[in-house]
Motif scaffolding. Structure first.
Motif, PDB file in Angstrom:
ATOM      1  N   TYR A  85       0.491  -1.238  -0.182  1.00  0.00           N
ATOM      2  CA  TYR A  85       0.239  -0.313   0.084  1.00  0.00           C
ATOM      3  C   TYR A  85       0.939   1.106   0.276  1.00  0.00           C
ATOM      4  N   ARG A  86       2.060   1.096   0.460  1.00  0.00           N
ATOM      5  CA  ARG A  86       2.647   2.547   0.715  1.00  0.00           C
ATOM      6  C   ARG A  86       2.908   3.269  -1.235  1.00  0.00           C
ATOM      7  N   ARG A  87       3.187   1.761  -1.901  1.00  0.00           N
ATOM      8  CA  ARG A  87       4.039   2.468  -2.950  1.00  0.00           C
ATOM      9  C   ARG A  87       2.119   2.669  -3.533  1.00  0.00           C
ATOM     10  N   ARG A  88       1.496   2.528  -3.568  1.00  0.00           N
ATOM     11  CA  ARG A  88       0.032   3.118  -3.422  1.00  0.00           C
ATOM     12  C   ARG A  88      -0.536   4.783  -3.550  1.00  0.00           C
ATOM     13  N   MET A  89      -0.038   4.719  -2.070  1.00  0.00           N
ATOM     14  CA  MET A  89      -0.333   5.570  -1.569  1.00  0.00           C
ATOM     15  C   MET A  89       1.619   6.676  -0.825  1.00  0.00           C
ATOM     16  N   GLN A  90       1.903   8.061  -1.719  1.00  0.00           N
ATOM     17  CA  GLN A  90       3.311   9.027  -0.971  1.00  0.00           C
ATOM     18  C   GLN A  90       2.130  10.362  -0.756  1.00  0.00           C
ATOM     19  N   TYR A  91       3.800  10.546  -0.282  1.00  0.00           N
ATOM     20  CA  TYR A  91       3.704  11.719   0.462  1.00  0.00           C
ATOM     21  C   TYR A  91       4.476  12.872   0.080  1.00  0.00           C
ATOM     22  N   VAL A  92       4.163  14.134  -0.084  1.00  0.00           N
ATOM     23  CA  VAL A  92       4.628  15.375  -0.169  1.00  0.00           C
ATOM     24  C   VAL A  92       4.715  15.887   0.352  1.00  0.00           C
ATOM     25  N   PHE A  93       5.657  16.004   1.220  1.00  0.00           N
ATOM     26  CA  PHE A  93       6.518  17.114   2.095  1.00  0.00           C
ATOM     27  C   PHE A  93       6.165  17.966   2.090  1.00  0.00           C
ATOM     28  N   GLN A  94       5.856  19.359   3.514  1.00  0.00           N
ATOM     29  CA  GLN A  94       5.961  20.154   3.431  1.00  0.00           C
ATOM     30  C   GLN A  94       7.300  20.926   3.308  1.00  0.00           C
ATOM     31  N   ASP A  95       8.504  20.561   4.363  1.00  0.00           N
ATOM     32  CA  ASP A  95       9.644  21.095   4.061  1.00  0.00           C
ATOM     33  C   ASP A  95       9.986  20.386   2.297  1.00  0.00           C
ATOM     34  N   PRO A  96      10.464  21.281   1.567  1.00  0.00           N
ATOM     35  CA  PRO A  96      11.813  20.187   1.082  1.00  0.00           C
ATOM     36  C   PRO A  96      12.892  19.575   0.933  1.00  0.00           C
ATOM     37  N   PHE A  97      13.577  20.506   1.918  1.00  0.00           N
ATOM     38  CA  PHE A  97      15.011  20.692   1.949  1.00  0.00           C
ATOM     39  C   PHE A  97      15.182  19.432   3.425  1.00  0.00           C
ATOM     40  N   ALA A  98      14.476  19.579   4.587  1.00  0.00           N
ATOM     41  CA  ALA A  98      14.366  18.736   5.576  1.00  0.00           C
ATOM     42  C   ALA A  98      13.711  16.989   5.050  1.00  0.00           C
ATOM     43  N   SER A  99      13.130  17.259   3.386  1.00  0.00           N
ATOM     44  CA  SER A  99      12.802  16.022   3.506  1.00  0.00           C
ATOM     45  C   SER A  99      13.979  14.952   2.312  1.00  0.00           C
ATOM     46  N   LEU A 100      14.847  15.405   1.705  1.00  0.00           N
ATOM     47  CA  LEU A 100      15.949  15.605   1.193  1.00  0.00           C
ATOM     48  C   LEU A 100      17.367  14.717   2.060  1.00  0.00           C
ATOM     49  N   ASN A 101      17.752  13.811   1.653  1.00  0.00           N
ATOM     50  CA  ASN A 101      18.915  13.631   2.029  1.00  0.00           C
ATOM     51  C   ASN A 101      19.955  14.169   1.684  1.00  0.00           C
ATOM     52  N   PRO A 102      20.610  15.213   2.535  1.00  0.00           N
ATOM     53  CA  PRO A 102      21.562  16.223   2.253  1.00  0.00           C
ATOM     54  C   PRO A 102      23.041  15.757   1.459  1.00  0.00           C
ATOM     55  N   ARG A 103      22.828  14.575   2.119  1.00  0.00           N
ATOM     56  CA  ARG A 103      24.352  13.075   1.806  1.00  0.00           C
ATOM     57  C   ARG A 103      24.143  12.838   0.304  1.00  0.00           C
ATOM     58  N   LYS A 104      23.546  13.260  -0.259  1.00  0.00           N
ATOM     59  CA  LYS A 104      22.528  12.075  -1.802  1.00  0.00           C
ATOM     60  C   LYS A 104      22.240  12.160  -2.591  1.00  0.00           C
ATOM     61  N   ARG A 105      22.970  11.812  -3.774  1.00  0.00           N
ATOM     62  CA  ARG A 105      22.864  12.927  -4.973  1.00  0.00           C
ATOM     63  C   ARG A 105      21.317  12.603  -5.292  1.00  0.00           C
ATOM     64  N   VAL A 106      20.867  13.137  -6.524  1.00  0.00           N
ATOM     65  CA  VAL A 106      19.400  13.112  -6.846  1.00  0.00           C
ATOM     66  C   VAL A 106      19.183  11.851  -6.780  1.00  0.00           C
ATOM     67  N   ASP A 107      19.799  11.453  -7.660  1.00  0.00           N
ATOM     68  CA  ASP A 107      19.495  10.067  -8.603  1.00  0.00           C
ATOM     69  C   ASP A 107      19.799   8.982  -7.535  1.00  0.00           C
ATOM     70  N   ALA A 108      20.183   9.313  -6.385  1.00  0.00           N
ATOM     71  CA  ALA A 108      20.083   8.614  -5.626  1.00  0.00           C
ATOM     72  C   ALA A 108      18.928   8.450  -4.685  1.00  0.00           C
ATOM     73  N   ILE A 109      18.561   9.737  -4.638  1.00  0.00           N
ATOM     74  CA  ILE A 109      17.335   9.674  -3.493  1.00  0.00           C
ATOM     75  C   ILE A 109      16.076   9.199  -4.713  1.00  0.00           C
ATOM     76  N   ILE A 110      16.233   9.599  -5.775  1.00  0.00           N
ATOM     77  CA  ILE A 110      15.015   9.196  -6.422  1.00  0.00           C
ATOM     78  C   ILE A 110      15.059   7.476  -6.445  1.00  0.00           C
ATOM     79  N   GLY A 111      16.391   7.056  -6.816  1.00  0.00           N
ATOM     80  CA  GLY A 111      15.714   5.836  -7.075  1.00  0.00           C
ATOM     81  C   GLY A 111      16.691   5.012  -6.249  1.00  0.00           C
TER      82      GLY A 111
END
Length: 320
Positions: A85-111
């Motif tokens: 069900y987690r695949r069928r339901m996803q969350y977009v968070f309020q703070d776009p910086f806090a919700s992204l891992n600062p140590r990972k590149r964008v391809d790793a975050i999405i991948g």
């Protein structure tokens, strides 16, 4: 609501034990979201909006009540079964910086989303990630950069791309533009609107900005101190609001054509969810409150087709 329900909440409660008592963040709410619909949830800070969204995806544990997704009860499933069900339901968070891992590149975050759910071959993932970035308005070159190299609006687009990576049916957007500059808020809202239409997504859109909700949403839920005050279509809520709290929210938001005499802005702050008022939780700030409001919790009543409000004095005229 028109069409079959994809999501149904029934008497959902989320309480947090704290020293000295219990915080009733969400205190018995019920509503449905139709497949393909955009449902807005509005209310002041502390009304429980974000807690509702987090409880649906089990980022917070519901205290009681039921959550049904596509007909299945999901609130008490073991994590091994809930992952689908987690695949069928996803969350977009309020703070776009806090919700992204600062140590990972964008391809790793999405991948990472693709890897967790085992989607596609590893060799095909760079192409999939590039396509997702282009879908949200970012260049392929963004794949090799880190979150701090982007603006707030661009980071939120990355968060949206990550949510779309697993091809969900349902998106919870939790105040996705409130942390952004005004100049880019409209761009992100229009992006969400285009994606919802093009991909046939169902969306729960949580926001403070009533103008954004009016622009984007099909129906609106108005919350106050963990309870639902009013539910209706966009036009019912904005053109013929019935609950005093809804009218006060609309009066506080600048609108073209509004007259000073139309204002019903309430004073004071929202009470503590540790000690909510008896009866109607809005009564301590309500210009229409009567003694009965302190002793009886008003149930939601139908005032028109698809339009419900919880107020003892629904059939009486508004205070001028």
């Amino acid at each position: 609501m028109t069409g079959p329900a994809l999501l149904e909440l029934d008497n959902l409660k989320v309480h947090f034990p704290v020293r000295g008592g219990v915080v009733r963040a969400v205190d018995g709410i019920s509503f449905s979201v139709a497949r393909g619909e955009v449902l807005g949830v509005v209310g002041e800070s502390g009304s429980g909006k974000s807690t509702v969204g987090r409880a649906i995806l089990r980022l917070e544990t519901p205290t009681s009540g039921t959550v049904r997704f596509d007909g299945d009860y999901i609130q008490s499933l073991p994590e091994s079964r809930f992952r689908a069900y987690r695949r069928r339901m996803q969350y977009v968070f309020q703070d776009p910086f806090a919700s992204l891992n600062p140590r990972k590149r964008v391809d790793a975050i999405i991948g990472e989303a693709l890897s967790i759910h085992g989607l596609g071959r590893r060799a095909d993932r760079p192409g999939r990630i590039a396509a997702l970035l282009e879908q949200v308005g970012l260049p392929r070159s963004a794949m090799t950069r880190y979150p701090h190299e982007f603006s707030g609006g661009q980071r939120q687009r990355i968060g949206i791309a990550r949510a779309l990576a697993v091809e969900p049916e349902f998106i919870i957007a939790d105040e996705p533009v409130s942390a952004l500059d005004v100049s880019v808020q409209a761009q992100v809202v229009n992006l969400l609107q285009d994606l919802q239409r093009d991909l046939g997504l169902t969306m729960l859109f949580i926001a403070h900005d009533l103008g954004v909700v009016e622009h984007l949403c099909d129906r609106v839920v108005v919350m106050y101190l963990g309870k639902v005050m009013e539910i209706g279509s966009r036009r019912q809520i904005y053109d013929t609001p019935r609950h005093p709290y809804t009218r006060s929210l609309l009066a506080a938001a600048p609108r073209i054509g509004a007259r000073a005499g139309d204002k019903e802005i309430v004073e004071g702050d929202i009470p503590s969810p540790m000690a909510p008022p008896s009866g109607c939780v809005f009564r301590t700030r309500c210009p229409m409150a009567i003694p009965e409001c302190a002793s009886r919790v008003p149930p939601p009543e139908t005032v028109a087709e698809g339009h419900m409000a919880a107020c003892i004095r629904l059939n009486e005229p508004a205070v001028p």
